[in-house]
Design a protein around this motif. Structure first.
Motif, PDB file in Angstrom:
ATOM      1  N   GLU A   1       9.967   2.904   4.477  1.00 48.93           N
ATOM      2  CA  GLU A   1       9.521   3.854   5.497  1.00 48.93           C
ATOM      3  C   GLU A   1       8.365   4.692   4.984  1.00 48.93           C
ATOM      4  OE1 GLU A   1      11.299   7.537   8.168  1.00 48.93           O
ATOM      5  OE2 GLU A   1      12.646   6.351   6.926  1.00 48.93           O
ATOM      6  N   LYS A   2       8.458   5.130   3.725  1.00 45.84           N
ATOM      7  CA  LYS A   2       7.375   5.925   3.144  1.00 45.84           C
ATOM      8  C   LYS A   2       6.118   5.079   2.984  1.00 45.84           C
ATOM      9  CE  LYS A   2      10.070   9.388   0.701  1.00 45.84           C
ATOM     10  NZ  LYS A   2      10.375   9.984  -0.609  1.00 45.84           N
ATOM     11  N   LYS A   3       6.281   3.825   2.600  1.00 43.22           N
ATOM     12  CA  LYS A   3       5.119   2.943   2.484  1.00 43.22           C
ATOM     13  C   LYS A   3       4.455   2.747   3.841  1.00 43.22           C
ATOM     14  CE  LYS A   3       6.518   0.209  -1.502  1.00 43.22           C
ATOM     15  NZ  LYS A   3       6.885  -1.119  -1.984  1.00 43.22           N
ATOM     16  N   PHE A   4       5.255   2.606   4.871  1.00 41.16           N
ATOM     17  CA  PHE A   4       4.728   2.413   6.225  1.00 41.16           C
ATOM     18  C   PHE A   4       3.950   3.655   6.658  1.00 41.16           C
ATOM     19  CE2 PHE A   4       5.220   2.872  10.832  1.00 41.16           C
ATOM     20  CZ  PHE A   4       4.546   1.732  11.242  1.00 41.16           C
ATOM     21  N   LYS A   5       4.514   4.823   6.425  1.00 42.93           N
ATOM     22  CA  LYS A   5       3.846   6.067   6.802  1.00 42.93           C
ATOM     23  C   LYS A   5       2.541   6.250   6.033  1.00 42.93           C
ATOM     24  CE  LYS A   5       7.830   8.702   8.364  1.00 42.93           C
ATOM     25  NZ  LYS A   5       8.672   9.882   8.142  1.00 42.93           N
ATOM     26  N   LEU A   6       2.539   5.896   4.761  1.00 45.91           N
ATOM     27  CA  LEU A   6       1.324   5.963   3.953  1.00 45.91           C
ATOM     28  C   LEU A   6       0.262   5.019   4.490  1.00 45.91           C
ATOM     29  CD1 LEU A   6      -0.097   7.117   1.441  1.00 45.91           C
ATOM     30  CD2 LEU A   6       0.896   5.215   0.147  1.00 45.91           C
ATOM     31  N   ARG A   7       0.669   3.829   4.845  1.00 48.24           N
ATOM     32  CA  ARG A   7      -0.262   2.830   5.402  1.00 48.24           C
ATOM     33  C   ARG A   7      -0.841   3.313   6.733  1.00 48.24           C
ATOM     34  NH1 ARG A   7      -4.092  -0.672   5.054  1.00 48.24           N
ATOM     35  NH2 ARG A   7      -3.964  -2.347   6.555  1.00 48.24           N
ATOM     36  N   VAL A   8       0.002   3.886   7.583  1.00 44.76           N
ATOM     37  CA  VAL A   8      -0.460   4.408   8.871  1.00 44.76           C
ATOM     38  C   VAL A   8      -1.471   5.529   8.642  1.00 44.76           C
ATOM     39  CG1 VAL A   8       0.268   5.714  10.907  1.00 44.76           C
ATOM     40  CG2 VAL A   8       1.577   3.709  10.178  1.00 44.76           C
ATOM     41  N   ARG A   9      -1.206   6.415   7.710  1.00 46.36           N
ATOM     42  CA  ARG A   9      -2.111   7.520   7.402  1.00 46.36           C
ATOM     43  C   ARG A   9      -3.452   6.988   6.901  1.00 46.36           C
ATOM     44  NH1 ARG A   9       0.542  10.775   3.344  1.00 46.36           N
ATOM     45  NH2 ARG A   9       2.243  10.803   4.850  1.00 46.36           N
ATOM     46  N   GLN A  10      -3.437   5.973   6.052  1.00 46.82           N
ATOM     47  CA  GLN A  10      -4.682   5.377   5.550  1.00 46.82           C
ATOM     48  C   GLN A  10      -5.480   4.745   6.682  1.00 46.82           C
ATOM     49  OE1 GLN A  10      -3.242   2.647   2.596  1.00 46.82           O
ATOM     50  NE2 GLN A  10      -3.294   4.183   0.937  1.00 46.82           N
TER      51      GLN A  10
ATOM     52  N   HIS B   1      -5.357   5.542   9.843  1.00 49.31           N
ATOM     53  CA  HIS B   1      -5.882   6.616  10.696  1.00 49.31           C
ATOM     54  C   HIS B   1      -7.092   7.284  10.050  1.00 49.31           C
ATOM     55  CE1 HIS B   1      -2.308   7.368  13.605  1.00 49.31           C
ATOM     56  NE2 HIS B   1      -2.448   6.079  13.343  1.00 49.31           N
TER      57      HIS B   1
END
Length: 130
Positions: A23-32, A34
């Motif tokens: 989940e944290k990896k997914f959120k990090l990827r989404v932030r990158q 964006h």
């Protein structure tokens, strides 16, 4: 039918807190993603702003040049009108016989019967040798 072989590349699960969860990896990827999209949009917006800003600057320069030319042409028109008014006044004066008589006598040194014309040299004519 050919069978697909799966690799037996199974990673062991690390349950320590150092490893990021999915989940944290997914959120990090989404932030990158964006951030990248925002950067690209800002670059596009900046390019469009520069293009339109250049057009505005160029239009301002053309307007300033046109204003300068307009002022110059108005000055020429004013000079031409004043010259025209002067010439019309001279034409009206040339229709006056008394003015015409004085003009001919002054410019061409004509005299009436019995008159004698004396030419007195001016400062400009002192050094001329006739």
């Amino acid at each position: 039918m050919p069978q697909i072989q799966r690799s037996n590349n199974i990673r062991p699960i690390n349950l320590s807190n150092d490893d990021l969860s999915a989940e944290k990896k997914f959120k990090l990827r989404v932030r990158q993603v964006h951030r990248r999209r925002t950067s690209i949009l800002m670059l596009i917006f900046g390019g469009i702003s520069l293009a339109f800003g250049g057009q505005l600057y160029q239009a301002h320069q053309i307007k300033a040049q046109t204003q300068t030319q307009l002022v110059q042409q108005q000055q020429k028109l004013h000079n031409a009108r004043s010259r025209s008014n002067d010439l019309h006044a001279q034409v009206r004066q040339l229709h006056d016989p008394e003015y015409l008589d004085n003009l001919i006598r002054y410019r061409f040194n004509y005299s009436r019967d019995g008159e004698i014309i004396y030419n007195i040299p001016s400062e400009a004519n002192k050094n001329l040798n006739f």
